[in-house]
Design a protein around this motif. Structure first.
Motif, mmCIF file in Angstrom:
data_model
loop_
_atom_site.group_PDB
_atom_site.id
_atom_site.type_symbol
_atom_site.label_atom_id
_atom_site.label_comp_id
_atom_site.label_asym_id
_atom_site.label_seq_id
_atom_site.Cartn_x
_atom_site.Cartn_y
_atom_site.Cartn_z
ATOM 1 N N THR A 209 29.353 13.234 7.382
ATOM 2 C CA THR A 209 29.488 11.848 7.740
ATOM 3 C C THR A 209 28.577 11.096 6.765
ATOM 4 O OG1 THR A 209 30.373 12.357 9.697
ATOM 5 C CG2 THR A 209 30.002 9.961 9.185
ATOM 6 N N ALA A 210 27.201 10.980 6.742
ATOM 7 C CA ALA A 210 26.244 10.381 5.999
ATOM 8 C C ALA A 210 26.601 10.633 4.534
ATOM 9 C CB ALA A 210 24.798 10.826 6.533
ATOM 10 N N ALA A 211 26.637 11.996 4.456
ATOM 11 C CA ALA A 211 26.997 12.348 2.716
ATOM 12 C C ALA A 211 28.355 11.679 2.243
ATOM 13 C CB ALA A 211 27.145 13.631 2.615
ATOM 14 N N ARG A 212 29.212 11.558 2.943
ATOM 15 C CA ARG A 212 30.582 10.845 2.636
ATOM 16 C C ARG A 212 30.075 9.378 2.353
ATOM 17 N NH1 ARG A 212 34.754 11.202 6.149
ATOM 18 N NH2 ARG A 212 33.376 12.187 8.127
ATOM 19 N N GLN A 213 29.429 8.823 3.390
ATOM 20 C CA GLN A 213 29.137 7.362 3.168
ATOM 21 C C GLN A 213 28.326 7.430 1.797
ATOM 22 O OE1 GLN A 213 27.222 7.273 7.203
ATOM 23 N NE2 GLN A 213 28.643 5.652 7.707
ATOM 24 N N MET A 214 27.263 7.977 1.478
ATOM 25 C CA MET A 214 26.542 7.900 0.382
ATOM 26 C C MET A 214 27.450 8.265 -0.890
ATOM 27 S SD MET A 214 23.556 10.303 -1.070
ATOM 28 C CE MET A 214 22.295 9.944 0.028
ATOM 29 N N GLN A 215 28.527 9.105 -0.683
ATOM 30 C CA GLN A 215 29.420 9.536 -1.765
ATOM 31 C C GLN A 215 30.273 8.179 -2.062
ATOM 32 O OE1 GLN A 215 30.034 12.583 -4.144
ATOM 33 N NE2 GLN A 215 30.270 10.228 -5.208
ATOM 34 N N GLY A 216 30.840 7.401 -0.983
ATOM 35 C CA GLY A 216 31.508 6.239 -1.453
ATOM 36 C C GLY A 216 30.682 5.153 -2.249
ATOM 37 N N PHE A 217 29.461 4.981 -1.584
ATOM 38 C CA PHE A 217 28.627 4.073 -2.300
ATOM 39 C C PHE A 217 28.223 4.483 -3.690
ATOM 40 C CE2 PHE A 217 24.465 2.145 -3.314
ATOM 41 C CZ PHE A 217 24.412 0.903 -3.053
ATOM 42 N N PHE A 218 28.281 5.435 -3.981
ATOM 43 C CA PHE A 218 27.962 6.051 -5.366
ATOM 44 C C PHE A 218 29.201 5.546 -6.256
ATOM 45 C CE2 PHE A 218 24.438 9.191 -4.443
ATOM 46 C CZ PHE A 218 23.723 8.654 -5.019
ATOM 47 N N VAL A 219 30.334 5.907 -5.645
ATOM 48 C CA VAL A 219 31.415 5.438 -6.190
ATOM 49 C C VAL A 219 31.806 4.061 -6.532
ATOM 50 C CG1 VAL A 219 34.015 5.466 -6.124
ATOM 51 C CG2 VAL A 219 32.916 7.655 -5.402
ATOM 52 N N LEU A 220 31.323 3.136 -5.709
ATOM 53 C CA LEU A 220 31.451 1.669 -5.666
ATOM 54 C C LEU A 220 30.424 1.244 -6.894
ATOM 55 C CD1 LEU A 220 31.818 -1.295 -5.119
ATOM 56 C CD2 LEU A 220 30.518 -1.032 -3.056
ATOM 57 N N ALA A 221 29.024 1.845 -6.646
ATOM 58 C CA ALA A 221 28.057 1.505 -7.826
ATOM 59 C C ALA A 221 28.361 2.012 -8.985
ATOM 60 C CB ALA A 221 26.784 2.066 -7.312
ATOM 61 N N GLU A 222 29.073 3.041 -9.511
ATOM 62 C CA GLU A 222 29.606 3.291 -10.628
ATOM 63 C C GLU A 222 30.748 2.498 -11.276
ATOM 64 O OE1 GLU A 222 31.818 5.518 -13.704
ATOM 65 O OE2 GLU A 222 32.829 4.853 -11.546
ATOM 66 N N ALA A 223 31.321 1.885 -10.306
ATOM 67 C CA ALA A 223 32.356 1.219 -10.894
ATOM 68 C C ALA A 223 31.923 -0.319 -11.239
ATOM 69 C CB ALA A 223 33.509 0.995 -9.618
ATOM 70 N N ILE A 224 30.896 -0.786 -10.511
ATOM 71 C CA ILE A 224 30.490 -1.934 -10.820
ATOM 72 C C ILE A 224 29.591 -1.840 -12.127
ATOM 73 C CG2 ILE A 224 28.555 -3.758 -10.184
ATOM 74 C CD1 ILE A 224 29.152 -3.073 -7.341
#
Length: 418
Positions: free
Chosen positions: A327-342
């Motif tokens: 769960t925490a890893a999926r949260q981290m992955q979501g954040f990486f995706v957002l940061a990469e898009a920004i």
């Protein structure tokens, strides 16, 4: 002369502003809001999610490298924004949809965040993302699986994780495979909490199973955060299902494990729908009582030296020594995706971030999760998300057991319990 002097002053001022702008680009921070359950019954999951996001921020802002092809790890800060650093403002949803909604509003209107993430519980993600939609702010979710989150016609909501239907298909194929190997799987029961998460997931599993010729023999809902599940466990004990699928948050998962032990009930097979059963606090409190428990996952800590191994070592320093769970890893992955898009947008304008998210096309070697990639459909759902089945074989650590090509060991039967 006076005119030339004025022009000179204007030119000097322009150069000064340009230099100041260049300097400020280096010092600039990009604020992202994260709504998580930092108190209440899901606080353990929230604090582990917070540690995961803080680890991602450290990796991106430091640019220390050594994480393979993971984006944003080789340059300090966001290169697309002149090295701007990420700043995350965390907000406690307290396990309440209304509080989560108010916190999302505060983050947008007072903290002036450029994007939002969270909120762990699907019912809170539902309300918090509705506020983001109203204000035209991108909301990227890495962990909530309720089916309806991407069925609302939203334009600002993006979900990276596999969803309930994906996992329902995994459960179905796993049970079919086990049946082919002589394990009895015909009689299936679902036990689920009654918020948006539990109700939605149970409904999707029931529908997917029915469409494939396998009916759910027993559906047992219960009040979320209940303190007594004896009647539910006694009902299971009486009906004797071959398989019990559990959809519960942490406190409920622990309660069920202890109640099953107290009532001496061991079903032949238990499959957990991640969530509370993946929380490190569940493993500490009830891992020894639930040996042989199956679970779903999309994450595994790699061999020493791999990106996921190195990330896990960093994470443990922020989590009190706990390993990165699914769960925490999926949260981290979501954040990486957002940061990469920004970073790719090269802007903090919400519309440009939204456009970058729509254009996201990440490959498997650019992720920490075992997804086939990240690419969003017109509903904001990652169509390349994937998962596998893991099993708690020693009471302390989950290990991949299915599908065979991803398994580290064979699934063990029957459920051992304590």
């Amino acid at each position: 002369m006076a005119f030339k002097h004025i022009v000179g002053l204007i030119s000097a001022a322009a150069i000064s502003v340009a230099l100041a702008g260049a300097a400020s680009a280096q010092d600039k921070t990009v604020k992202i809001g994260m709504v998580l359950p930092l108190s209440g019954n899901a606080a353990s999951a929230g604090t582990h999610g917070k540690a995961a996001i803080e680890t991602a921020v450290e990796i991106i802002n430091s640019g220390s490298g050594g994480f393979g092809n993971l984006p944003l790890t080789n340059n300090a800060g966001l290169k697309g924004l002149g090295g701007a650093k990420l700043e995350v403002v965390f907000a406690d949803n307290q396990g309440s949809p209304a509080v989560g909604q108010n916190q999302a509003l505060r983050l947008i209107t007072e903290e002036k965040v450029v994007a939002l993430g969270g909120a762990y519980q699907s019912g809170i993600t539902l309300t918090a993302s509705a506020i983001a939609e109203k204000y035209g702010i991108p909301f990227v979710n890495g962990e909530s699986v309720a089916a309806n989150l991407t069925e609302r016609g939203f334009k600002w909501f993006f979900r990276v994780t596999p969803v309930a239907s994906d996992f329902a298909k995994i459960y179905l194929e796993f049970l079919k495979d086990m049946k082919a190997n002589g394990i009895k799987t015909d009689n299936v029961a679902i036990v689920h909490e009654n918020t948006e998460y539990g109700t939605s997931v149970a409904s999707v599993i029931t529908s997917v199973f029915k469409d494939n010729g396998l009916s759910i023999a027993l559906d047992i809902p219960y009040a979320a955060n209940t303190t007594d599940v004896q009647s539910q466990v006694l009902q299971l004990k009486d009906k004797k299902p071959d398989v019990v699928i559990m959809v519960s948050y942490t406190s409920d998962a622990i309660l069920y494990a202890k109640t099953m032990q107290a009532l001496d009930y061991k079903p032949p097979m238990i499959i957990a729908d991640n969530s509370g059963f993946s929380d490190p606090s569940f493993i500490k409190a009830a891992g020894k009582l639930t040996q042989g428990l199956f679970n779903r996952s999309s994450f595994a800590i790699g061999a020493p030296g791999t990106p996921t191994f190195l990330i896990n070592e960093m994470y443990k320093k922020k989590s009190g020594g706990d390993d990165l769970d699914d769960t925490a890893a999926r949260q981290m992955q979501g954040f990486f995706v957002l940061a990469e898009a920004i970073d790719r947008a090269g802007s903090t304008e919400p519309a440009k971030i939204q456009a970058a998210l729509k254009a996201t096309d990440l490959k498997p070697d650019q992720l920490i999760m075992g997804y086939k990639g990240v690419k969003f459909d017109d509903k904001g759902q990652n169509v390349l998300a994937a998962g596998l089945v893991i099993q708690l074989q020693d009471g302390e650590n989950y290990t991949p057991v299915w599908p065979k090509q991803l398994a580290k060991t064979a699934p063990a039967f029957p459920y051992k319990g304590w």
